[in-house]
Design a protein around this motif. Structure first.
Motif, PDB file in Angstrom:
ATOM      1  N   UNK A   1      13.846  37.389  41.743  1.00 14.81           N
ATOM      2  CA  UNK A   1      12.771  36.429  41.615  1.00 14.81           C
ATOM      3  C   UNK A   1      13.269  35.128  42.230  1.00 14.81           C
ATOM      4  N   UNK A   2      12.331  34.338  42.779  1.00 14.47           N
ATOM      5  CA  UNK A   2      12.699  33.092  43.469  1.00 14.47           C
ATOM      6  C   UNK A   2      11.770  31.981  42.970  1.00 14.47           C
ATOM      7  N   UNK A   3      11.912  31.611  41.668  1.00 12.38           N
ATOM      8  CA  UNK A   3      10.974  30.641  41.101  1.00 12.38           C
ATOM      9  C   UNK A   3      11.190  29.234  41.647  1.00 12.38           C
ATOM     10  N   UNK A   4      10.103  28.499  41.709  1.00 11.86           N
ATOM     11  CA  UNK A   4      10.202  27.074  42.066  1.00 11.86           C
ATOM     12  C   UNK A   4      10.482  26.275  40.801  1.00 11.86           C
ATOM     13  N   UNK A   5      11.433  25.344  40.905  1.00 13.91           N
ATOM     14  CA  UNK A   5      11.739  24.491  39.746  1.00 13.91           C
ATOM     15  C   UNK A   5      11.417  23.042  40.089  1.00 13.91           C
ATOM     16  N   UNK A   6      10.811  22.374  39.130  1.00 11.63           N
ATOM     17  CA  UNK A   6      10.489  20.946  39.317  1.00 11.63           C
ATOM     18  C   UNK A   6      11.650  20.145  38.756  1.00 11.63           C
ATOM     19  N   UNK A   7      12.264  19.330  39.594  1.00 12.29           N
ATOM     20  CA  UNK A   7      13.414  18.537  39.154  1.00 12.29           C
ATOM     21  C   UNK A   7      13.035  17.065  39.074  1.00 12.29           C
TER      22      UNK A   7
ATOM     23  N   UNK B   1      20.206  19.148  45.345  1.00 18.41           N
ATOM     24  CA  UNK B   1      19.788  19.053  43.940  1.00 18.41           C
ATOM     25  C   UNK B   1      19.755  20.404  43.216  1.00 18.41           C
ATOM     26  N   UNK B   2      19.304  21.481  43.915  1.00 22.15           N
ATOM     27  CA  UNK B   2      19.262  22.767  43.201  1.00 22.15           C
ATOM     28  C   UNK B   2      20.658  23.370  43.030  1.00 22.15           C
ATOM     29  N   UNK B   3      21.602  22.980  43.875  1.00 19.10           N
ATOM     30  CA  UNK B   3      23.003  23.396  43.672  1.00 19.10           C
ATOM     31  C   UNK B   3      23.570  22.686  42.436  1.00 19.10           C
ATOM     32  N   UNK B   4      23.244  21.398  42.294  1.00 22.12           N
ATOM     33  CA  UNK B   4      23.679  20.645  41.108  1.00 22.12           C
ATOM     34  C   UNK B   4      23.120  21.297  39.839  1.00 22.12           C
ATOM     35  N   UNK B   5      21.840  21.667  39.896  1.00 22.83           N
ATOM     36  CA  UNK B   5      21.146  22.309  38.773  1.00 22.83           C
ATOM     37  C   UNK B   5      21.840  23.631  38.413  1.00 22.83           C
TER      38      UNK B   5
ATOM     39  N   UNK C   1      15.555  29.196  30.423  1.00 23.35           N
ATOM     40  CA  UNK C   1      14.385  28.440  29.961  1.00 23.35           C
ATOM     41  C   UNK C   1      14.818  27.251  29.108  1.00 23.35           C
ATOM     42  N   UNK C   2      15.705  27.485  28.132  1.00 26.77           N
ATOM     43  CA  UNK C   2      16.187  26.401  27.258  1.00 26.77           C
ATOM     44  C   UNK C   2      16.921  25.335  28.061  1.00 26.77           C
ATOM     45  N   UNK C   3      17.757  25.803  29.022  1.00 23.06           N
ATOM     46  CA  UNK C   3      18.503  24.863  29.858  1.00 23.06           C
ATOM     47  C   UNK C   3      17.546  23.992  30.660  1.00 23.06           C
ATOM     48  N   UNK C   4      16.495  24.611  31.232  1.00 20.19           N
ATOM     49  CA  UNK C   4      15.567  23.853  32.072  1.00 20.19           C
ATOM     50  C   UNK C   4      14.883  22.748  31.264  1.00 20.19           C
ATOM     51  N   UNK C   5      14.477  23.092  30.048  1.00 24.94           N
ATOM     52  CA  UNK C   5      13.824  22.091  29.185  1.00 24.94           C
ATOM     53  C   UNK C   5      14.813  20.961  28.881  1.00 24.94           C
ATOM     54  N   UNK C   6      16.025  21.332  28.546  1.00 21.74           N
ATOM     55  CA  UNK C   6      17.075  20.343  28.205  1.00 21.74           C
ATOM     56  C   UNK C   6      17.425  19.463  29.419  1.00 21.74           C
ATOM     57  N   UNK C   7      17.561  20.077  30.566  1.00 24.25           N
ATOM     58  CA  UNK C   7      17.919  19.379  31.811  1.00 24.25           C
ATOM     59  C   UNK C   7      16.813  18.379  32.169  1.00 24.25           C
ATOM     60  N   UNK C   8      15.569  18.852  32.077  1.00 25.60           N
ATOM     61  CA  UNK C   8      14.417  17.999  32.411  1.00 25.60           C
ATOM     62  C   UNK C   8      14.370  16.784  31.487  1.00 25.60           C
TER      63      UNK C   8
ATOM     64  N   UNK D   1      24.847  24.647  39.203  1.00 22.60           N
ATOM     65  CA  UNK D   1      26.231  24.445  38.767  1.00 22.60           C
ATOM     66  C   UNK D   1      26.256  24.003  37.303  1.00 22.60           C
ATOM     67  N   UNK D   2      25.342  23.143  36.926  1.00 18.92           N
ATOM     68  CA  UNK D   2      25.237  22.714  35.520  1.00 18.92           C
ATOM     69  C   UNK D   2      24.888  23.908  34.618  1.00 18.92           C
ATOM     70  N   UNK D   3      23.960  24.748  35.083  1.00 17.22           N
ATOM     71  CA  UNK D   3      23.571  25.936  34.323  1.00 17.22           C
ATOM     72  C   UNK D   3      24.784  26.853  34.110  1.00 17.22           C
TER      73      UNK D   3
END
Length: 508
Positions: free
Chosen positions: A426-432, A446-450, A496-503, A452-454
């Motif tokens: 899957x290749x989802x789009x993420x809003x940063x 930015x998506x590499x930073x995301x 999913x939890x990480x994305x909410x927390x990161x945002x 790497x944090x994950x």
């Protein structure tokens, strides 16, 4: 000097290295390296391969640290970065491994534990090998009876004749793709060969084009229309490219990697018409042809080309690729694959044969495995029922995981996931948030930073969308859907939890 003190071998007498350093310091580089970063092949330095890039190196480091007892916020690293089915727990197909065992160790042919059809198949393959051993070289184009089986498989799949002389067995599909591109790349300056590749793309293509010094011509898939391929976009790409290169190759990945779409028959017809009009050589990467979910259907480029009649089937040049690495087999390590070439100039075909001869031959165990893939147990054979059950189970599980992935991601604010119609990703789009984008700008995407944090926080290894290409201003990641269902649920929840927390962190 400093180099000598860092790299001094215990067995190296001190004086030898000191003398060497002294020569270099005094301007005598005769004892220095013949090959350095400054004088090596510049094309190789331009090669990038995100699927096994820096993020994977860090994942391996974290695995090592965990083994050594380091405390992390997670107990294991889950590698969802690569389509390696068996590394993710998929079980091999019994019949395939039985025949491979018999071929590798023919003494087992006397063993009653193996079914008769597996033994018959092993004997047939061994008989075709030099000295009846899969340890012998084969003909450069591949073992003849296996090429005949590949031809029969293609005929059965498409309903049109296939000539074994047009089949070349290869080290996975990758090797064949590189070989065909080698034939196509020529010219200098504005006459240099341009190769159209989809964006997002599988990095094998961009890496190979960099290595060969070809011109990469991007055409963008339409994310808003489930990653469809639009002819006006192909036209734009070719027209713009003609100002600085000679575009003459069009690469298609169907089903898509990393995007997971399956092209419709109408779309494939349009692409073939476009290739004929623009005089483009077609390369169809079809290694995920059995990985098709929901109500989608795989149509091979060869089949559609021949359905369109001789105006197309006798003129359009096509190379199509398949592999043992994906689908329900997942036998990546055997490195089995093939390319079928259609309408290739006879002189060029002779050059292709010469080029594969230099490599001696594809791995013979990979060729043997490919034979089993294209010629599996038949309904009247003892292994058929087990084979069909195993095959169906693998593909049904993947279909279930494809649906689950899309559904869960689309419940998360800031993640938008297209249906996974095929392949294994899957290749989802993420809003940063802008603050996160700014934070990453000191040298990384930015998506590499995301990602790497994950990895550091959740132990999940994904590949950032920037490694595959994406429209400017959009961010994605590629994730394989291969982990077992229960583990996949954990992975999806953690992301999913990480994305909410990161945002939240970068929105305050």
């Amino acid at each position: 000097g400093e180099w000598a003190s860092r790299h001094r071998s215990e067995a190296e007498p001190l004086g030898v290295l000191d003398n060497m350093s002294q020569h270099v310091v005094n301007g005598d580089s005769s004892c220095g390296k013949v090959l350095t970063l400054d004088n090596m092949n510049p094309n190789v330095k331009r090669v990038e391969y995100a699927v096994r890039g820096p993020i994977v190196l860090r994942a391996m480091q974290l695995e090592k640290e965990l083994k050594e007892g380091a405390k992390k916020p997670f107990n294991e690293v889950i590698r969802a970065n690569i389509g390696d089915a068996q590394a993710m727990g998929q079980k091999p197909i019994t019949f395939f491994r039985q025949v491979m065992a018999l071929c590798s160790y023919p003494e087992l042919l006397e063993d009653d534990k193996f079914p008769d059809d597996a033994k018959q198949r092993a004997r047939r393959i061994l008989k075709a090998c030099g000295g009846s051993s899969i340890g012998a070289y084969s003909a450069s184009q591949g073992i003849e009876c296996i090429r005949q089986d590949v031809s029969r498989y293609i005929e059965k799949r498409d309903g049109f004749a296939s000539n074994p002389d047009n089949i070349y067995l290869s080290t996975g599909a990758s090797d064949a793709i590189v070989t065909i591109l080698k034939l196509l790349v020529a010219g200098e300056g504005s006459n240099r060969t341009g190769v159209l590749i989809s964006i997002p793309q599988y990095p094998l293509y961009s890496a190979t084009l960099a290595d060969l010094g070809a011109v990469q011509v991007n055409y963008y898939l339409n994310e808003d229309s489930c990653w469809s391929l639009d002819i006006p976009e192909l036209k734009r790409a070719v027209t713009e490219a003609r100002q600085h290169c000679n575009p003459r190759v069009l690469c298609i990945i169907n089903p898509g990697n990393p995007t997971g779409q399956v092209q419709s028959k109408e779309c494939i017809k349009n692409v073939i018409r476009f290739a004929k009009e623009e005089r483009l050589f077609l390369m169809a990467d079809e290694v995920y042809q059995d990985n098709v979910y929901r109500d989608n259907e795989f149509h091979s480029f060869k089949k559609v080309l021949f359905e369109m009649g001789s105006e197309f089937s006798s003129t359009v040049e096509l190379a199509s690729f398949h592999s043992t690495s994906k689908c329900y087999m997942g036998e990546c390590g055997f490195r089995g694959g093939y390319v079928e070439v259609i309408n290739l100039d006879p002189g060029v075909k002779a050059q292709l044969t010469k080029l594969v001869s230099v490599r001696l031959c594809a791995p013979v165990p990979g060729q043997a495995l490919l034979d089993l893939v294209v010629n599996p147990p038949q309904p009247d054979e003892p292994s058929h029922a087990t084979f069909m059950k195993e095959r169906t189970t693998v593909l049904a599980n993947l279909a279930e995981k494809a649906k689950l992935t899309e559904e869960i991601f689309n419940t998360v604010p800031g993640i938008k996931c297209n249906p996974v119609q095929g392949a294994m990703y899957t290749f989802p789009q993420i809003k940063l948030p802008q603050k996160a984008i700014n934070k990453a700008k000191a040298g990384q995407e930015p998506d590499m930073y995301y990602c790497m944090r994950l990895l550091e926080e959740e132990g999940i290894c994904l590949v950032p969308g920037s490694g595959f290409g994406q429209r400017k201003g959009t961010f994605h990641f590629r994730m394989t859907i291969l982990p077992p269902t229960e583990k996949l649920k954990i992975v999806l929840k953690k992301i999913s939890d990480f994305h909410v927390r990161f945002t939240k962190e970068f929105s305050e």
